[in-house]
Design a protein around this motif. Sequence first.
Motif, PDB file in Angstrom:
ATOM      1  N   PHE A 109     -51.870   6.616 -21.648  1.00 21.95           N
ATOM      2  CA  PHE A 109     -50.975   7.472 -20.862  1.00 21.95           C
ATOM      3  C   PHE A 109     -51.459   8.922 -20.857  1.00 21.95           C
ATOM      4  CE2 PHE A 109     -47.623  10.600 -20.535  1.00 21.95           C
ATOM      5  CZ  PHE A 109     -47.066  10.289 -19.317  1.00 21.95           C
ATOM      6  N   VAL A 110     -51.770   9.447 -22.040  1.00 18.51           N
ATOM      7  CA  VAL A 110     -52.163  10.856 -22.146  1.00 18.51           C
ATOM      8  C   VAL A 110     -53.455  11.118 -21.368  1.00 18.51           C
ATOM      9  CG1 VAL A 110     -52.882  12.704 -23.733  1.00 18.51           C
ATOM     10  CG2 VAL A 110     -50.942  11.250 -24.328  1.00 18.51           C
ATOM     11  N   VAL A 111     -54.450  10.239 -21.558  1.00 16.02           N
ATOM     12  CA  VAL A 111     -55.733  10.412 -20.869  1.00 16.02           C
ATOM     13  C   VAL A 111     -55.519  10.437 -19.362  1.00 16.02           C
ATOM     14  CG1 VAL A 111     -57.938   9.259 -20.350  1.00 16.02           C
ATOM     15  CG2 VAL A 111     -57.175   9.493 -22.728  1.00 16.02           C
ATOM     16  N   ASP A 112     -54.709   9.524 -18.860  1.00 16.60           N
ATOM     17  CA  ASP A 112     -54.453   9.475 -17.416  1.00 16.60           C
ATOM     18  C   ASP A 112     -53.646  10.692 -16.962  1.00 16.60           C
ATOM     19  OD1 ASP A 112     -54.160   8.055 -14.740  1.00 16.60           O
ATOM     20  OD2 ASP A 112     -52.060   8.382 -15.335  1.00 16.60           O
ATOM     21  N   TYR A 113     -52.612  11.026 -17.724  1.00 21.44           N
ATOM     22  CA  TYR A 113     -51.717  12.109 -17.292  1.00 21.44           C
ATOM     23  C   TYR A 113     -52.430  13.447 -17.208  1.00 21.44           C
ATOM     24  CZ  TYR A 113     -47.597  14.802 -16.302  1.00 21.44           C
ATOM     25  OH  TYR A 113     -46.690  15.612 -15.669  1.00 21.44           O
ATOM     26  N   ILE A 114     -53.228  13.768 -18.223  1.00 19.23           N
ATOM     27  CA  ILE A 114     -53.869  15.089 -18.204  1.00 19.23           C
ATOM     28  C   ILE A 114     -54.949  15.172 -17.112  1.00 19.23           C
ATOM     29  CG2 ILE A 114     -53.329  15.546 -20.635  1.00 19.23           C
ATOM     30  CD1 ILE A 114     -56.193  14.995 -21.385  1.00 19.23           C
ATOM     31  N   THR A 115     -55.420  14.022 -16.629  1.00 16.28           N
ATOM     32  CA  THR A 115     -56.415  14.021 -15.559  1.00 16.28           C
ATOM     33  C   THR A 115     -55.725  14.111 -14.198  1.00 16.28           C
ATOM     34  OG1 THR A 115     -57.627  12.489 -16.978  1.00 16.28           O
ATOM     35  CG2 THR A 115     -58.520  12.857 -14.784  1.00 16.28           C
ATOM     36  N   GLU A 116     -54.647  13.355 -14.049  1.00 22.52           N
ATOM     37  CA  GLU A 116     -53.906  13.374 -12.777  1.00 22.52           C
ATOM     38  C   GLU A 116     -52.416  13.462 -13.034  1.00 22.52           C
ATOM     39  OE1 GLU A 116     -55.118  10.523  -9.624  1.00 22.52           O
ATOM     40  OE2 GLU A 116     -56.738  10.079 -11.023  1.00 22.52           O
ATOM     41  N   PRO A 117     -51.951  14.639 -13.400  1.00 21.93           N
ATOM     42  CA  PRO A 117     -50.519  14.769 -13.701  1.00 21.93           C
ATOM     43  C   PRO A 117     -49.689  14.732 -12.422  1.00 21.93           C
ATOM     44  CG  PRO A 117     -51.758  16.786 -14.248  1.00 21.93           C
ATOM     45  CD  PRO A 117     -52.667  15.907 -13.497  1.00 21.93           C
ATOM     46  N   SER A 118     -48.495  14.232 -12.505  1.00 19.40           N
ATOM     47  CA  SER A 118     -47.591  14.274 -11.353  1.00 19.40           C
ATOM     48  C   SER A 118     -46.145  14.193 -11.825  1.00 19.40           C
ATOM     49  CB  SER A 118     -47.884  13.122 -10.393  1.00 19.40           C
ATOM     50  OG  SER A 118     -47.386  11.917 -10.930  1.00 19.40           O
ATOM     51  N   ARG A 119     -45.285  14.666 -10.996  1.00 20.16           N
ATOM     52  CA  ARG A 119     -43.857  14.649 -11.283  1.00 20.16           C
ATOM     53  C   ARG A 119     -43.370  13.209 -11.491  1.00 20.16           C
ATOM     54  NH1 ARG A 119     -40.051  14.150 -12.862  1.00 20.16           N
ATOM     55  NH2 ARG A 119     -37.955  14.977 -12.539  1.00 20.16           N
ATOM     56  N   ILE A 160     -55.906  19.548 -16.196  1.00 26.03           N
ATOM     57  CA  ILE A 160     -56.855  20.080 -17.187  1.00 26.03           C
ATOM     58  C   ILE A 160     -57.951  19.062 -17.538  1.00 26.03           C
ATOM     59  CG2 ILE A 160     -57.042  20.902 -19.608  1.00 26.03           C
ATOM     60  CD1 ILE A 160     -55.472  22.850 -17.865  1.00 26.03           C
ATOM     61  N   GLY A 161     -57.550  17.786 -17.582  1.00 28.99           N
ATOM     62  CA  GLY A 161     -58.479  16.730 -18.002  1.00 28.99           C
ATOM     63  C   GLY A 161     -59.669  16.552 -17.077  1.00 28.99           C
ATOM     64  N   LYS A 162     -59.577  17.040 -15.853  1.00 26.78           N
ATOM     65  CA  LYS A 162     -60.693  16.883 -14.897  1.00 26.78           C
ATOM     66  C   LYS A 162     -61.954  17.579 -15.411  1.00 26.78           C
ATOM     67  CE  LYS A 162     -59.000  15.187 -10.717  1.00 26.78           C
ATOM     68  NZ  LYS A 162     -57.628  15.499 -10.272  1.00 26.78           N
ATOM     69  N   SER A 163     -61.771  18.611 -16.213  1.00 29.96           N
ATOM     70  CA  SER A 163     -62.948  19.331 -16.716  1.00 29.96           C
ATOM     71  C   SER A 163     -63.361  18.854 -18.109  1.00 29.96           C
ATOM     72  CB  SER A 163     -62.670  20.833 -16.734  1.00 29.96           C
ATOM     73  OG  SER A 163     -61.592  21.093 -17.616  1.00 29.96           O
ATOM     74  N   LEU A 164     -62.745  17.772 -18.590  1.00 19.26           N
ATOM     75  CA  LEU A 164     -63.086  17.239 -19.916  1.00 19.26           C
ATOM     76  C   LEU A 164     -63.824  15.916 -19.784  1.00 19.26           C
ATOM     77  CD1 LEU A 164     -59.682  17.745 -21.815  1.00 19.26           C
ATOM     78  CD2 LEU A 164     -61.651  19.258 -21.826  1.00 19.26           C
ATOM     79  N   SER A 165     -64.653  15.607 -20.789  1.00 23.19           N
ATOM     80  CA  SER A 165     -65.336  14.310 -20.791  1.00 23.19           C
ATOM     81  C   SER A 165     -64.332  13.246 -21.241  1.00 23.19           C
ATOM     82  CB  SER A 165     -66.527  14.338 -21.757  1.00 23.19           C
ATOM     83  OG  SER A 165     -66.059  14.416 -23.089  1.00 23.19           O
ATOM     84  N   GLU A 166     -64.665  12.003 -20.958  1.00 23.64           N
ATOM     85  CA  GLU A 166     -63.804  10.889 -21.370  1.00 23.64           C
ATOM     86  C   GLU A 166     -63.604  10.926 -22.886  1.00 23.64           C
ATOM     87  OE1 GLU A 166     -62.431   9.086 -19.079  1.00 23.64           O
ATOM     88  OE2 GLU A 166     -61.400   7.723 -20.455  1.00 23.64           O
ATOM     89  N   GLU A 167     -64.677  11.239 -23.580  1.00 23.20           N
ATOM     90  CA  GLU A 167     -64.651  11.301 -25.043  1.00 23.20           C
ATOM     91  C   GLU A 167     -63.676  12.380 -25.538  1.00 23.20           C
ATOM     92  OE1 GLU A 167     -68.494  12.241 -26.506  1.00 23.20           O
ATOM     93  OE2 GLU A 167     -68.037  11.499 -28.514  1.00 23.20           O
ATOM     94  N   GLU A 168     -63.730  13.537 -24.904  1.00 22.39           N
ATOM     95  CA  GLU A 168     -62.847  14.644 -25.300  1.00 22.39           C
ATOM     96  C   GLU A 168     -61.377  14.293 -25.049  1.00 22.39           C
ATOM     97  OE1 GLU A 168     -65.365  18.735 -24.628  1.00 22.39           O
ATOM     98  OE2 GLU A 168     -64.848  17.571 -22.849  1.00 22.39           O
ATOM     99  N   LYS A 169     -61.125  13.648 -23.920  1.00 22.10           N
ATOM    100  CA  LYS A 169     -59.751  13.270 -23.575  1.00 22.10           C
ATOM    101  C   LYS A 169     -59.194  12.271 -24.576  1.00 22.10           C
ATOM    102  CE  LYS A 169     -60.829  12.710 -19.048  1.00 22.10           C
ATOM    103  NZ  LYS A 169     -60.640  12.373 -17.625  1.00 22.10           N
ATOM    104  N   ARG A 170     -60.029  11.293 -24.936  1.00 16.63           N
ATOM    105  CA  ARG A 170     -59.583  10.274 -25.908  1.00 16.63           C
ATOM    106  C   ARG A 170     -59.343  10.916 -27.274  1.00 16.63           C
ATOM    107  NH1 ARG A 170     -58.731   5.404 -24.528  1.00 16.63           N
ATOM    108  NH2 ARG A 170     -59.172   5.134 -22.331  1.00 16.63           N
ATOM    109  N   ALA A 171     -60.231  11.829 -27.635  1.00 14.29           N
ATOM    110  CA  ALA A 171     -60.110  12.479 -28.945  1.00 14.29           C
ATOM    111  C   ALA A 171     -58.815  13.284 -29.036  1.00 14.29           C
ATOM    112  CB  ALA A 171     -61.326  13.370 -29.193  1.00 14.29           C
ATOM    113  N   VAL A 172     -58.494  14.024 -27.997  1.00 13.79           N
ATOM    114  CA  VAL A 172     -57.292  14.862 -28.068  1.00 13.79           C
ATOM    115  C   VAL A 172     -56.026  13.988 -28.034  1.00 13.79           C
ATOM    116  CG1 VAL A 172     -56.961  15.424 -25.590  1.00 13.79           C
ATOM    117  CG2 VAL A 172     -56.296  17.071 -27.345  1.00 13.79           C
ATOM    118  N   ALA A 173     -56.084  12.883 -27.294  1.00 11.12           N
ATOM    119  CA  ALA A 173     -54.936  11.967 -27.245  1.00 11.12           C
ATOM    120  C   ALA A 173     -54.755  11.297 -28.619  1.00 11.12           C
ATOM    121  CB  ALA A 173     -55.142  10.916 -26.158  1.00 11.12           C
ATOM    122  N   TYR A 174     -55.870  10.941 -29.231  1.00  6.80           N
ATOM    123  CA  TYR A 174     -55.851  10.327 -30.566  1.00  6.80           C
ATOM    124  C   TYR A 174     -55.262  11.306 -31.575  1.00  6.80           C
ATOM    125  CZ  TYR A 174     -57.685   7.983 -34.751  1.00  6.80           C
ATOM    126  OH  TYR A 174     -57.804   7.359 -35.964  1.00  6.80           O
TER     127      TYR A 174
END
Length: 187
Positions: A113-123, A142-156
């Motif tokens: 959820f977090v990885v998806d939301y920060i890449t494509e957030p919506s109401r 914000i997630g659009k400028s992060l690598s997949e690895e970074e997104k997973r790490a921050v969600a973790y």
Amino acid sequence: MRKVLALALLSLPLFAAGEKREKTQEQVKEQVKEQVQERVRTGVNEELMKKGYEVFKKHCQACHVEYASPEKMREIVAIIRSGGKPPIAAPPMNEVAARVKHFFPEEEDFIEFVVDYITEPSREKGLCKPKAFEVFGVMPPIGKSLSEEEKRAVAYWMYHRYQETWEEMMRHHRPQGKGKGPKWMRE
Ligand code: HEC
């Protein structure tokens, strides 16, 4: 003989106190051991935690404070309720984590959820309260400028950094001694 008995009696409390102290130390040792074992059992990946925290500090902290205390939250809620501008740009991360965990208790679903939301957030996708969207607006992607690895790490990191449940948090955020707090924070 009497002298010996008196001595023995005198030293009794001292001895008992010493024993007590030793026991406490023993208990502390036991506690630490349990904590370490718990870590091993839950298998928190310290490396990934460190990386996730780095991502948080660099890309999220500008809007999401890492932790807001119940007192601070009550203060913020009071400002919002009276129609004022809150002193923060987004919900604090401890609140976001508890909220998302409330809907996605499993680690894997939470991260997804977090990885998806920060890449494509919506109401529509958002789990935050309607009031939160009203006050803060939708989060930028914000997630659009992060690598997949970074997104997973921050969600973790978000999943493992915070333990408080949504219910516990709402109990603490309730204005002291005054009913159940605002309805929009209770649902
Ligand atoms: C420019 C400000 C800003 C930054 C930077 C930011 N966020 Fe947010 N975020 C918000 C706002 C505002 C909300 C509340 C509205 C919403 O949910 O979209 C939010 C909500 C969220 C939510 C809850 C979504 C929901 O509604 O269920 C998550 C999860 C989240 N942010 C994660 C992150 C992570 C992880 C980062 C860093 C990689 C980050 N945010 C960086 C502003 C920001």
